[in-house]
Write an enzyme that holds these catalytic residues in place. Structure first.
Site, PDB file in Angstrom:
ATOM      1  N   ARG A  56      -3.172 -18.034  52.405  1.00 11.72           N
ATOM      2  CA  ARG A  56      -3.755 -19.207  53.061  1.00 11.72           C
ATOM      3  C   ARG A  56      -5.204 -19.471  52.661  1.00 11.72           C
ATOM      4  O   ARG A  56      -5.577 -20.610  52.332  1.00 11.72           O
ATOM      5  CB  ARG A  56      -3.704 -19.041  54.592  1.00 11.72           C
ATOM      6  CG  ARG A  56      -2.420 -19.419  55.224  1.00 11.72           C
ATOM      7  CD  ARG A  56      -2.130 -18.492  56.367  1.00 11.72           C
ATOM      8  NE  ARG A  56      -1.895 -17.160  55.831  1.00 11.72           N
ATOM      9  CZ  ARG A  56      -0.694 -16.731  55.424  1.00 11.72           C
ATOM     10  NH1 ARG A  56       0.345 -17.498  55.580  1.00 11.72           N
ATOM     11  NH2 ARG A  56      -0.528 -15.535  54.885  1.00 11.72           N
ATOM     12  N   THR A  57      -6.047 -18.465  52.741  1.00 16.21           N
ATOM     13  CA  THR A  57      -7.478 -18.716  52.588  1.00 16.21           C
ATOM     14  C   THR A  57      -7.795 -19.192  51.180  1.00 16.21           C
ATOM     15  O   THR A  57      -8.480 -20.200  50.985  1.00 16.21           O
ATOM     16  CB  THR A  57      -8.273 -17.451  52.930  1.00 16.21           C
ATOM     17  OG1 THR A  57      -7.816 -16.939  54.188  1.00 16.21           O
ATOM     18  CG2 THR A  57      -9.758 -17.757  53.014  1.00 16.21           C
ATOM     19  N   LYS A  86     -14.405  -2.118  35.842  1.00 19.78           N
ATOM     20  CA  LYS A  86     -15.314  -1.388  34.937  1.00 19.78           C
ATOM     21  C   LYS A  86     -16.539  -0.873  35.677  1.00 19.78           C
ATOM     22  O   LYS A  86     -17.436  -0.292  35.071  1.00 19.78           O
ATOM     23  CB  LYS A  86     -15.767  -2.312  33.806  1.00 19.78           C
ATOM     24  CG  LYS A  86     -14.647  -2.926  33.013  1.00 19.78           C
ATOM     25  CD  LYS A  86     -15.225  -3.931  32.011  1.00 19.78           C
ATOM     26  CE  LYS A  86     -14.176  -4.935  31.580  1.00 19.78           C
ATOM     27  NZ  LYS A  86     -14.772  -6.120  30.957  1.00 19.78           N
ATOM     28  N   ARG A 107     -13.624 -12.951  49.028  1.00 16.74           N
ATOM     29  CA  ARG A 107     -12.958 -11.993  49.929  1.00 16.74           C
ATOM     30  C   ARG A 107     -13.139 -10.610  49.326  1.00 16.74           C
ATOM     31  O   ARG A 107     -12.864 -10.395  48.137  1.00 16.74           O
ATOM     32  CB  ARG A 107     -11.466 -12.311  50.086  1.00 16.74           C
ATOM     33  CG  ARG A 107     -10.729 -11.219  50.880  1.00 16.74           C
ATOM     34  CD  ARG A 107      -9.331 -11.611  51.272  1.00 16.74           C
ATOM     35  NE  ARG A 107      -9.349 -12.607  52.336  1.00 16.74           N
ATOM     36  CZ  ARG A 107      -8.264 -13.062  52.945  1.00 16.74           C
ATOM     37  NH1 ARG A 107      -7.070 -12.581  52.605  1.00 16.74           N
ATOM     38  NH2 ARG A 107      -8.363 -13.964  53.902  1.00 16.74           N
ATOM     39  N   HIS A 135     -14.275 -13.095  59.441  1.00 15.23           N
ATOM     40  CA  HIS A 135     -13.535 -14.122  58.700  1.00 15.23           C
ATOM     41  C   HIS A 135     -13.954 -15.458  59.315  1.00 15.23           C
ATOM     42  O   HIS A 135     -13.191 -16.119  60.015  1.00 15.23           O
ATOM     43  CB  HIS A 135     -12.029 -13.887  58.830  1.00 15.23           C
ATOM     44  CG  HIS A 135     -11.177 -14.612  57.836  1.00 15.23           C
ATOM     45  ND1 HIS A 135     -11.617 -15.719  57.121  1.00 15.23           N
ATOM     46  CD2 HIS A 135      -9.880 -14.399  57.436  1.00 15.23           C
ATOM     47  CE1 HIS A 135     -10.633 -16.132  56.327  1.00 15.23           C
ATOM     48  NE2 HIS A 135      -9.573 -15.357  56.507  1.00 15.23           N
TER      49      HIS A 135
HETATM   50  N1   CP Z   1      -5.294 -16.037  57.661  1.00 18.44           N
HETATM   51  C1   CP Z   1      -5.558 -15.484  56.455  1.00 18.44           C
HETATM   52  O1   CP Z   1      -6.676 -15.021  56.185  1.00 18.44           O
HETATM   53  O2   CP Z   1      -4.496 -15.469  55.624  1.00 18.44           O
HETATM   54  P1   CP Z   1      -4.503 -14.957  54.106  1.00 18.44           P
HETATM   55  O3   CP Z   1      -4.732 -13.474  54.140  1.00 18.44           O
HETATM   56  O4   CP Z   1      -3.175 -15.356  53.547  1.00 18.44           O
HETATM   57  O5   CP Z   1      -5.656 -15.647  53.416  1.00 18.44           O
END
Ligand code: CP
Length: 310
Positions: A56-57, A86, A107, A135
């Site tokens: 999703r993100t 590396k 991320r 998040h």
């Molecule tokens: N909600 C969420 O962070 O989903 P993903 O891990 O698929 O990005």
């Protein structure tokens, strides 16, 4: 928006005030209605660097950038397929990619990585999850969805259910509720994964009421929102510890029968077994609508942090 042309990083929900959130919600509503041919970020580039998996993100940020007319550079398994393998630090990677793109969605598996990246980046860093830390863009879209579904974000009773210790979305959303009034949070978690003391201290300071409950069945009739979360298997030291926490709280047809008829069920997704698929067709199951809202909220975020005239 900062007064000077410093990069507008989005690294944690603590940086937002009520005005900033309301601006983003209004922008997300505007993005929902944006004409297809509108291209406010034409010729701009977004880099998405993901050291942990995502559906999703990453894809909703990339969809958002494309819908705004911009382009995307992506590394979706940066732990293996970037120069991290590396030994390159996230700081050096960000310094380099900042020369290739106008903003970076990051991320990372280490808590605090987004802060470290923001400290060295001349372009905006958007934290897409830093280990069990935060998040923030998910929390913004979660609160936006609550407002969109229920017509308000104040005066609500909200159950946060599941892994509240390692679940960064639940941590960020709980923190974001400090910007609301009359909220009561109910924490329903297996004993090994309670909401952290750091979040509780912040809620205390903000005057947000919260309590812990063990019995989800008694909570369901009295809340406006159930925010169910996955037990974060990848954060446990052993399989036995994970097994002790999984499957304790499940939203199934029996649970929905107990739920307030005007309530909604949210989940950041992905789900494993904590929401039964038989629930999906219930109009109160709002988690797929929630995920789709991610595109509009991330369009709002990108158009806010990447100025059209930069
Ligand atoms: N909600 C969420 O962070 O989903 P993903 O891990 O698929 O990005």
């Amino acid at each position: 928006m900062p007064a000077t042309r410093q990069p507008y990083h989005v690294v944690e929900v603590g940086q937002f005030d009520r005005g900033a959130i309301e601006h983003l919600f209004a922008e997300a509503d505007r993005m929902r209605a944006l004409p297809v041919r509108s291209r406010p970020l034409q010729d701009r580039l977004l880099a998405t660097i993901f050291y942990e998996p995502s559906t999703r993100t990453r894809l909703s940020f990339e969809s958002a950038m494309h819908r705004l007319g911009g382009g995307v550079l992506s590394t979706e398994n940066a732990r293996e397929f970037s120069s991290a393998i590396k030994g390159e630090s996230v700081e050096d990677t960000v310094r380099i990619v900042a020369g290739y793109a106008d903003a970076i969605v990051l991320r990372h598996h280490e808590q605090g990585a987004a802060h470290r990246a923001a400290a060295v980046s001349p372009v905006p860093i958007l934290n897409a999850g830093d280990g069990p830390g935060e998040h923030p863009t998910q929390a913004v879209l979660d609160l936006y969805t609550i407002g969109h579904e229920l017509g308000r974000i104040d005066g609500l009773r909200v159950a946060l259910v599941g892994d509240l210790r390692f679940g960064r979305t639940a941590r960020s959303l709980a923190r974001l509720f400090r910007l609301t009034t009359g909220t009561e949070l109910v924490f329903v978690s297996p004993p090994a994964v309670p909401m952290g003391d750091d979040v509780r201290a912040e809620l205390d300071a903000a005057g947000v009421n919260y309590r812990d409950e063990i019995d989800l069945a008694t909570v369901l009739p009295e809340v406006d929102v159930v925010y169910q979360t996955r037990i974060q298997r990848e954060r446990f030291a052993t399989r036995d510890e994970y097994d002790a926490s999984r499957g304790v709280y499940v939203i199934d047809r029996t649970a929905m029968d107990r739920l307030n008829p005007d309530a909604i069920v949210l989940h950041p997704l992905p789900r494993v077994d904590e929401i039964s698929p038989e629930v999906d067709s219930d109009p109160r199951a709002a988690y797929f609508r929630q995920a789709h809202n991610g595109v509009f909220v991330r369009m709002a975020l990108l158009s806010t942090v990447i100025p059209e005239d930069a």
